[in-house]
Write a protein that holds these residues in place. Structure first.
Motif, PDB file in Angstrom:
ATOM      1  N   ALA A   1      14.909 -20.693 -20.865  1.00 25.82           N
ATOM      2  CA  ALA A   1      15.622 -21.664 -21.703  1.00 25.82           C
ATOM      3  C   ALA A   1      15.082 -21.668 -23.128  1.00 25.82           C
ATOM      4  CB  ALA A   1      15.516 -23.060 -21.091  1.00 25.82           C
ATOM      5  N   TYR A   2      13.762 -21.651 -23.274  1.00 26.45           N
ATOM      6  CA  TYR A   2      13.183 -21.642 -24.611  1.00 26.45           C
ATOM      7  C   TYR A   2      13.515 -20.340 -25.349  1.00 26.45           C
ATOM      8  CZ  TYR A   2      10.474 -25.866 -23.614  1.00 26.45           C
ATOM      9  OH  TYR A   2      10.095 -27.141 -23.327  1.00 26.45           O
ATOM     10  N   ALA A   3      13.531 -19.223 -24.605  1.00 31.10           N
ATOM     11  CA  ALA A   3      13.884 -17.945 -25.232  1.00 31.10           C
ATOM     12  C   ALA A   3      15.319 -17.966 -25.748  1.00 31.10           C
ATOM     13  CB  ALA A   3      13.683 -16.806 -24.235  1.00 31.10           C
ATOM     14  N   ARG A   4      16.241 -18.529 -24.949  1.00 34.47           N
ATOM     15  CA  ARG A   4      17.636 -18.622 -25.401  1.00 34.47           C
ATOM     16  C   ARG A   4      17.748 -19.545 -26.612  1.00 34.47           C
ATOM     17  NH1 ARG A   4      18.620 -19.688 -19.720  1.00 34.47           N
ATOM     18  NH2 ARG A   4      19.139 -17.753 -18.634  1.00 34.47           N
ATOM     19  N   LEU A   5      17.041 -20.671 -26.556  1.00 28.29           N
ATOM     20  CA  LEU A   5      17.092 -21.623 -27.661  1.00 28.29           C
ATOM     21  C   LEU A   5      16.553 -20.988 -28.944  1.00 28.29           C
ATOM     22  CD1 LEU A   5      17.885 -24.567 -28.261  1.00 28.29           C
ATOM     23  CD2 LEU A   5      15.510 -25.205 -27.793  1.00 28.29           C
ATOM     24  N   HIS A   6      15.500 -20.215 -28.801  1.00 33.38           N
ATOM     25  CA  HIS A   6      14.933 -19.546 -29.975  1.00 33.38           C
ATOM     26  C   HIS A   6      15.881 -18.479 -30.514  1.00 33.38           C
ATOM     27  CE1 HIS A   6      12.306 -16.582 -32.072  1.00 33.38           C
ATOM     28  NE2 HIS A   6      11.745 -17.684 -32.541  1.00 33.38           N
ATOM     29  N   GLU A   7      16.528 -17.753 -29.595  1.00 36.47           N
ATOM     30  CA  GLU A   7      17.416 -16.665 -30.020  1.00 36.47           C
ATOM     31  C   GLU A   7      18.709 -17.182 -30.607  1.00 36.47           C
ATOM     32  OE1 GLU A   7      19.638 -12.657 -28.201  1.00 36.47           O
ATOM     33  OE2 GLU A   7      18.331 -13.895 -26.909  1.00 36.47           O
ATOM     34  N   PHE A   8      19.325 -18.176 -29.957  1.00 32.18           N
ATOM     35  CA  PHE A   8      20.672 -18.616 -30.351  1.00 32.18           C
ATOM     36  C   PHE A   8      20.680 -19.938 -31.112  1.00 32.18           C
ATOM     37  CE2 PHE A   8      21.212 -16.197 -26.318  1.00 32.18           C
ATOM     38  CZ  PHE A   8      21.900 -15.102 -26.838  1.00 32.18           C
ATOM     39  N   GLY A   9      19.561 -20.682 -31.061  1.00 35.16           N
ATOM     40  CA  GLY A   9      19.505 -21.957 -31.763  1.00 35.16           C
ATOM     41  C   GLY A   9      20.164 -23.097 -31.015  1.00 35.16           C
ATOM     42  N   SER A  10      20.795 -22.806 -29.882  1.00 30.83           N
ATOM     43  CA  SER A  10      21.497 -23.816 -29.092  1.00 30.83           C
ATOM     44  C   SER A  10      21.724 -23.263 -27.690  1.00 30.83           C
ATOM     45  CB  SER A  10      22.847 -24.142 -29.729  1.00 30.83           C
ATOM     46  OG  SER A  10      23.645 -24.931 -28.855  1.00 30.83           O
ATOM     47  N   LEU A  11      21.851 -24.159 -26.737  1.00 33.69           N
ATOM     48  CA  LEU A  11      22.238 -23.759 -25.382  1.00 33.69           C
ATOM     49  C   LEU A  11      23.724 -24.003 -25.141  1.00 33.69           C
ATOM     50  CD1 LEU A  11      19.225 -24.974 -23.176  1.00 33.69           C
ATOM     51  CD2 LEU A  11      19.631 -22.734 -24.189  1.00 33.69           C
ATOM     52  N   ARG A  12      24.495 -24.123 -26.212  1.00 29.31           N
ATOM     53  CA  ARG A  12      25.933 -24.419 -26.119  1.00 29.31           C
ATOM     54  C   ARG A  12      26.674 -23.455 -25.198  1.00 29.31           C
ATOM     55  NH1 ARG A  12      28.852 -23.990 -31.698  1.00 29.31           N
ATOM     56  NH2 ARG A  12      28.411 -21.792 -31.284  1.00 29.31           N
ATOM     57  N   ASP A  13      26.293 -22.189 -25.244  1.00 30.54           N
ATOM     58  CA  ASP A  13      26.980 -21.184 -24.433  1.00 30.54           C
ATOM     59  C   ASP A  13      26.263 -20.917 -23.111  1.00 30.54           C
ATOM     60  OD1 ASP A  13      28.904 -20.829 -26.445  1.00 30.54           O
ATOM     61  OD2 ASP A  13      27.658 -19.338 -27.474  1.00 30.54           O
ATOM     62  N   HIS A  14      25.293 -21.772 -22.773  1.00 29.90           N
ATOM     63  CA  HIS A  14      24.515 -21.575 -21.537  1.00 29.90           C
ATOM     64  C   HIS A  14      24.357 -22.892 -20.783  1.00 29.90           C
ATOM     65  CE1 HIS A  14      23.345 -17.556 -22.987  1.00 29.90           C
ATOM     66  NE2 HIS A  14      23.233 -18.142 -24.169  1.00 29.90           N
ATOM     67  N   LEU A  15      25.350 -23.763 -20.878  1.00 33.42           N
ATOM     68  CA  LEU A  15      25.224 -25.078 -20.259  1.00 33.42           C
ATOM     69  C   LEU A  15      25.151 -25.004 -18.734  1.00 33.42           C
ATOM     70  CD1 LEU A  15      27.640 -27.208 -22.494  1.00 33.42           C
ATOM     71  CD2 LEU A  15      25.146 -26.960 -22.653  1.00 33.42           C
ATOM     72  N   GLY A  16      25.642 -23.910 -18.168  1.00 34.04           N
ATOM     73  CA  GLY A  16      25.561 -23.760 -16.722  1.00 34.04           C
ATOM     74  C   GLY A  16      24.142 -23.548 -16.216  1.00 34.04           C
ATOM     75  N   THR A  17      23.211 -23.298 -17.121  1.00 30.71           N
ATOM     76  CA  THR A  17      21.821 -23.063 -16.705  1.00 30.71           C
ATOM     77  C   THR A  17      20.982 -24.331 -16.699  1.00 30.71           C
ATOM     78  OG1 THR A  17      21.006 -22.629 -18.961  1.00 30.71           O
ATOM     79  CG2 THR A  17      21.941 -20.759 -17.723  1.00 30.71           C
ATOM     80  N   ILE A  18      21.571 -25.460 -17.108  1.00 27.61           N
ATOM     81  CA  ILE A  18      20.772 -26.686 -17.216  1.00 27.61           C
ATOM     82  C   ILE A  18      21.363 -27.803 -16.356  1.00 27.61           C
ATOM     83  CG2 ILE A  18      20.080 -26.075 -19.560  1.00 27.61           C
ATOM     84  CD1 ILE A  18      21.960 -28.273 -20.576  1.00 27.61           C
ATOM     85  N   THR A  19      20.516 -28.779 -16.051  1.00 25.16           N
ATOM     86  CA  THR A  19      20.943 -29.971 -15.327  1.00 25.16           C
ATOM     87  C   THR A  19      21.743 -30.874 -16.256  1.00 25.16           C
ATOM     88  OG1 THR A  19      19.003 -29.897 -13.899  1.00 25.16           O
ATOM     89  CG2 THR A  19      20.104 -32.023 -14.104  1.00 25.16           C
ATOM     90  N   ALA A  20      22.806 -31.448 -15.755  1.00 26.42           N
ATOM     91  CA  ALA A  20      23.600 -32.375 -16.562  1.00 26.42           C
ATOM     92  C   ALA A  20      22.775 -33.605 -16.923  1.00 26.42           C
ATOM     93  CB  ALA A  20      24.854 -32.786 -15.803  1.00 26.42           C
ATOM     94  N   PHE A  21      23.001 -34.133 -18.111  1.00 26.82           N
ATOM     95  CA  PHE A  21      22.254 -35.291 -18.600  1.00 26.82           C
ATOM     96  C   PHE A  21      22.308 -36.449 -17.610  1.00 26.82           C
ATOM     97  CE2 PHE A  21      21.871 -39.248 -20.965  1.00 26.82           C
ATOM     98  CZ  PHE A  21      20.766 -39.020 -21.777  1.00 26.82           C
ATOM     99  N   ASP A  22      23.514 -36.779 -17.132  1.00 28.70           N
ATOM    100  CA  ASP A  22      23.656 -37.908 -16.207  1.00 28.70           C
ATOM    101  C   ASP A  22      22.994 -37.628 -14.860  1.00 28.70           C
ATOM    102  OD1 ASP A  22      25.023 -39.331 -18.119  1.00 28.70           O
ATOM    103  OD2 ASP A  22      27.016 -38.910 -17.300  1.00 28.70           O
TER     104      ASP A  22
END
Length: 268
Positions: free
Chosen positions: A228-249
């Protein structure tokens, strides 16, 4: 027993359906201090984590690693008291020389068996209800025969379970089970460690009824977080990788937000 290291990991294990978890010294060293499991974590560190985990999942059984007991017999007695005060259901106590090392590392040393048995006796005589597992690391130091003999001596002392750490083959697992048929046996399933990875059913068929997977969650979390940190560093956002994270709620539900909102509503 999956390994946990904080309230969040314990809540996730509970959500997955487990009723028992293991507070792993390896995991606490890595997550609390960013250090390896080489005797840097102390009694206070583990007692504090145990208290937090037990409070977060009061309906679960929480077994807490006690390493070597953190000193002499008075320290071991204090460890027993702290673990019970925290709400722990059980403890593991090993026979390594302090500072200890993770059971799947090289360069371990063990104390004379009488010293270990004396510490186990202190725990047995001090506990109120703790389930006591005697762990021996002698397999890597003195060979399997000595490890099994230490297990027999701990069994005869009255421990609840015996844990011969890091057998290196199916044959060694079978030798342990054959030699110790009349006590609960622990198998430690460390991914990419020294012991062959088996399922709980496969281990039960071999005579092992207490199964610990101490690092499955930690190693999975480390990979996921690193990615996740590698993607965030590379792309600046996880906008295109939301399927890899837990939903906020879903996360806020996990940590109990609905309960707190209900209390707030009652207070109004």
């Amino acid at each position: 027993m999956p390994g946990v290291w904080d309230p969040l990991s314990a809540l996730l294990a509970q959500q997955a359906g487990f009723n028992t978890v293991f507070v792993s010294g390896f995991s606490v060293a890595g997550t609390l201090l960013g250090e390896p499991d080489i005797g840097i974590v102390n009694q206070s560190h583990m007692a504090d984590v145990a208290k937090r985990v037990c409070a977060a999942v009061p309906d679960m059984c929480v077994v807490v690693d006690a390493d070597t007991g953190y000193g002499g017999n008075r320290d071991v007695q204090r460890t027993t008291e702290l673990w019970e005060s925290a709400g722990a259901s059980g403890m593991f106590l090993e026979d390594q020389v302090w500072p200890k090392k993770c059971g799947h590392m090289e360069g371990k040393h063990v104390v004379p068996v009488a010293e270990w048995l004396d510490k186990l006796s202190t725990v047995i005589n001090s506990r109120s209800s703790l389930f006591v597992t005697a762990r021996t690391d002698a397999r890597a130091v003195n060979g399997l025969d000595d490890a099994i003999e230490r297990g027999r001596m701990a069994r005869d002392l009255g421990v609840d379970a015996v844990f011969v750490e890091a057998p290196e083959s199916l044959d060694e697992l079978d030798l342990i089970a054959t030699a110790l048929p009349d006590v609960a046996l622990v198998a430690n399933m460390v991914e990419k460690g020294k012991t062959p990875l088996l399922t709980p059913a496969e281990l039960a068929d071999r005579g092992f009824t207490l199964i610990v997977s101490p690092l499955s969650g930690l190693l999975s979390m480390t990979k996921a977080l690193g990615d996740a940190y590698a993607r965030l560093h590379e792309f600046g956002s996880l906008r295109d990788h939301l399927g890899t994270i837990t939903a906020f709620d879903d996360f806020t539900d996990l940590v109990g937000l609905p309960k707190h909102l209900a209390i707030d509503a009652e207070d109004r």
